[in-house]
Design an enzyme around this catalytic site. Structure first.
Site, PDB file in Angstrom:
ATOM      1  N   ASN A 150       0.801  -1.226   0.000  1.00 23.20           N
ATOM      2  CA  ASN A 150       0.000   0.000   0.000  1.00 23.20           C
ATOM      3  C   ASN A 150       0.839   1.283   0.000  1.00 23.20           C
ATOM      4  OD1 ASN A 150       0.832  -0.108   2.625  1.00 23.20           O
ATOM      5  ND2 ASN A 150      -1.221  -0.190   3.531  1.00 23.20           N
ATOM      6  N   GLU A 208       9.523   5.544  16.111  1.00 23.48           N
ATOM      7  CA  GLU A 208       9.891   5.206  14.740  1.00 23.48           C
ATOM      8  C   GLU A 208      11.034   6.098  14.224  1.00 23.48           C
ATOM      9  OE1 GLU A 208       6.141   5.275  12.628  1.00 23.48           O
ATOM     10  OE2 GLU A 208       5.494   3.419  13.602  1.00 23.48           O
TER      11      GLU A 208
HETATM   12  P1  RTP Z   1       1.189   1.750   8.274  1.00 25.43           P
HETATM   13  O1  RTP Z   1       1.403   1.336   9.703  1.00 25.43           O
HETATM   14  O2  RTP Z   1       2.094   1.004   7.306  1.00 25.43           O
HETATM   15  O3  RTP Z   1       1.268   3.228   8.098  1.00 25.43           O
HETATM   16  O4  RTP Z   1      -0.298   1.358   7.814  1.00 25.43           O
HETATM   17  P2  RTP Z   1      -1.650   1.463   8.642  1.00 25.43           P
HETATM   18  O5  RTP Z   1      -1.409   2.142   9.949  1.00 25.43           O
HETATM   19  O6  RTP Z   1      -2.653   2.060   7.722  1.00 25.43           O
HETATM   20  O7  RTP Z   1      -2.005  -0.058   8.855  1.00 25.43           O
HETATM   21  P3  RTP Z   1      -1.619  -1.041  10.075  1.00 25.43           P
HETATM   22  O8  RTP Z   1      -2.876  -1.602  10.620  1.00 25.43           O
HETATM   23  O9  RTP Z   1      -0.671  -0.365  11.018  1.00 25.43           O
HETATM   24  O10 RTP Z   1      -0.863  -2.204   9.313  1.00 25.43           O
HETATM   25  C1  RTP Z   1       0.487  -2.079   8.976  1.00 25.43           C
HETATM   26  C2  RTP Z   1       0.691  -2.579   7.568  1.00 25.43           C
HETATM   27  O11 RTP Z   1       0.474  -3.991   7.517  1.00 25.43           O
HETATM   28  C3  RTP Z   1      -0.061  -4.342   6.245  1.00 25.43           C
HETATM   29  N1  RTP Z   1      -1.349  -4.985   6.451  1.00 25.43           N
HETATM   30  N2  RTP Z   1      -1.709  -6.085   5.839  1.00 25.43           N
HETATM   31  N3  RTP Z   1      -3.120  -8.356   4.968  1.00 25.43           N
HETATM   32  C4  RTP Z   1      -3.689  -7.528   5.825  1.00 25.43           C
HETATM   33  O12 RTP Z   1      -4.826  -7.694   6.250  1.00 25.43           O
HETATM   34  C5  RTP Z   1      -2.934  -6.369   6.268  1.00 25.43           C
HETATM   35  N4  RTP Z   1      -3.354  -5.472   7.121  1.00 25.43           N
HETATM   36  C6  RTP Z   1      -2.341  -4.586   7.241  1.00 25.43           C
HETATM   37  C7  RTP Z   1      -0.182  -3.069   5.436  1.00 25.43           C
HETATM   38  O13 RTP Z   1       1.026  -2.890   4.675  1.00 25.43           O
HETATM   39  C8  RTP Z   1      -0.298  -2.028   6.523  1.00 25.43           C
HETATM   40  O14 RTP Z   1       0.029  -0.755   6.053  1.00 25.43           O
END
Ligand code: RTP
Ligand code: MG
Length: 138
Positions: A113, A127
């Site tokens: 993403n 971080e």
């Molecule tokens: P990030 O930490 O990367 O900024 O993204 P985010 O807060 O929008 O999402 P988060 O829930 O923290 O998840 C971290 C990263 O894990 C991957 N992911 N894969 N396969 C799945 O269901 C899934 N869910 C999350 C994504 O790369 C996400 O950005």
């Protein structure tokens, strides 16, 4: 008051040649780039960075993906930087991301993403310190 956040252009977006376009979006939105570097990271480094997700089913796949090729790590600064970057990024799943967001434009899937952004002041501090030394942040 000016605030710092941490961001990564993820390996999918770097591979596809979107680095410059994503940096342009970030600058257009008013962020200053405090520090920036491109490098590959090890699976172990990715596991430490994403430790909060270690119990999640996608942890192994996520850390394999994040160590699959070069990424761009950045410290960004502006007023309300943490929330504003999250808004500019869009929803985690690009299928749900709003028009005009970076993930809507450049992300391929919920995992690949395109961009990471810190989600709170405590995580931003962790971080930034995880990836940057003090002398890289002057
Ligand atoms: P990030 O930490 O990367 O900024 O993204 P985010 O807060 O929008 O999402 P988060 O829930 O923290 O998840 C971290 C990263 O894990 C991957 N992911 N894969 N396969 C799945 O269901 C899934 N869910 C999350 C994504 O790369 C996400 O950005
Ligand atoms: Mg997150």
């Amino acid at each position: 008051m000016s605030q710092r956040t941490f961001s990564i252009i993820k390996p999918d977006a770097v591979r596809k040649g979107f680095t410059g376009a994503i940096l342009a979006e970030i600058e257009k939105a008013g962020f200053q780039i405090v520090s920036i570097k491109k490098q590959s990271i090890s699976k172990k480094e990715a596991e430490g960075f994403y430790a909060v997700h270690s119990a999640r089913p996608f942890f192994d796949s996520l850390t394999t993906f994040m160590s699959s090729g070069p990424i761009v790590l950045m410290v960004l600064e502006k007023e309300n930087a943490i929330a504003d970057l999250r808004n500019l990024m869009g929803a985690t799943n690009p299928a749900n991301a709003e028009e005009g967001t970076i993930r809507k434009k450049f992300a391929g899937s919920i995992e690949e993403n395109a961009i990471h952004g810190s989600d709170a002041p405590e995580t931003a501090a962790f971080e930034i310190g995880y990836w940057f030394a003090g002398h890289e942040l002057v």
